[in-house]
Scaffold this active site. Sequence first.
Site, PDB file in Angstrom:
ATOM      1  N   CYS A  97       0.837  -1.206   0.000  1.00  0.00           N
ATOM      2  CA  CYS A  97       0.000   0.000   0.000  1.00  0.00           C
ATOM      3  C   CYS A  97       0.875   1.261   0.000  1.00  0.00           C
ATOM      4  CB  CYS A  97      -0.982  -0.038   1.161  1.00  0.00           C
ATOM      5  SG  CYS A  97      -2.332   1.172   1.009  1.00  0.00           S
ATOM      6  N   HIS A 187      -3.617  -5.417   0.510  1.00  0.00           N
ATOM      7  CA  HIS A 187      -3.070  -5.701   1.843  1.00  0.00           C
ATOM      8  C   HIS A 187      -3.053  -7.207   2.118  1.00  0.00           C
ATOM      9  CE1 HIS A 187      -2.643  -1.700   3.674  1.00  0.00           C
ATOM     10  NE2 HIS A 187      -3.658  -1.351   2.908  1.00  0.00           N
ATOM     11  N   GLU A 189      -1.581  -8.669   4.456  1.00  0.00           N
ATOM     12  CA  GLU A 189      -1.506  -8.895   5.905  1.00  0.00           C
ATOM     13  C   GLU A 189      -2.846  -8.739   6.612  1.00  0.00           C
ATOM     14  OE1 GLU A 189      -1.210  -4.403   5.728  1.00  0.00           O
ATOM     15  OE2 GLU A 189      -0.957  -6.128   4.409  1.00  0.00           O
TER      16      GLU A 189
END
Length: 239
Positions: A97, A187, A189
């Site tokens: 990001c 993302h 994660e």
Amino acid sequence: MKKIYIVNVGHAHQEQIDRWGDFEAWASKALTEQGIEDSTIELIDGVASPLPKPELCTGIIIMGSLSMVTEKTEWMLRLSQQIVSYTEQHIPMLGICFGHQLIAQALGGNVGFHPQGLEAGTTRISVLPEANNDPLFCAMPTSFPAHVVHFQSVISLPEGAQLLAKNDFEPHHAFRYGTSTWGVQFHPEFTEEIMLSSLEHLKGELSDNYQQKLAEIEETRFAKQCLFNFANYALEKSR
């Protein structure tokens, strides 16, 4: 001992920190849950301090942030200089990001606010044929869900960068520069709970389609696999 350094470049919302730790902790947890040994990972503050010396780095992961890359603050410019240096030395590096945008900008790309505004929620990412032999994407399906939240985007890639993934909203969801530097706008994660929390913080921005965004949240194991693939690549390269 060389490490995979996960670099914090700004803090999450306090409510999220209280529940799950800060941004870099989310990536660390995603990696250790997939079998990456905790002893190979170190969390560092990239706002307050420079990156470790290249000879100490198995790999570098630059996280997301609530800051904007176009602010070009002193610490962003310092980190950008190191990004260029580490890329030239072929140190494995992944930007997520904000990190994706900062890497692109540091290497000569253009970053700005997306003309259509905010992309947030769970969306589908299309993997391009050019990613067939890429270490991060080669075993991926041609389309997979991923969590996203960003106002700014990579408007144009650095010269020589290879586009790897996109969707209808975001034309530059993933790229590789050279042999060992990657950026992903999505993302890998994020968990479903973190995505839900992020949408709650953006409820005012989403207005009419907030409930639809909540209903569309789903598990994103292939996006998370991309993060794991990077760590494995970095570890193998350092052996």
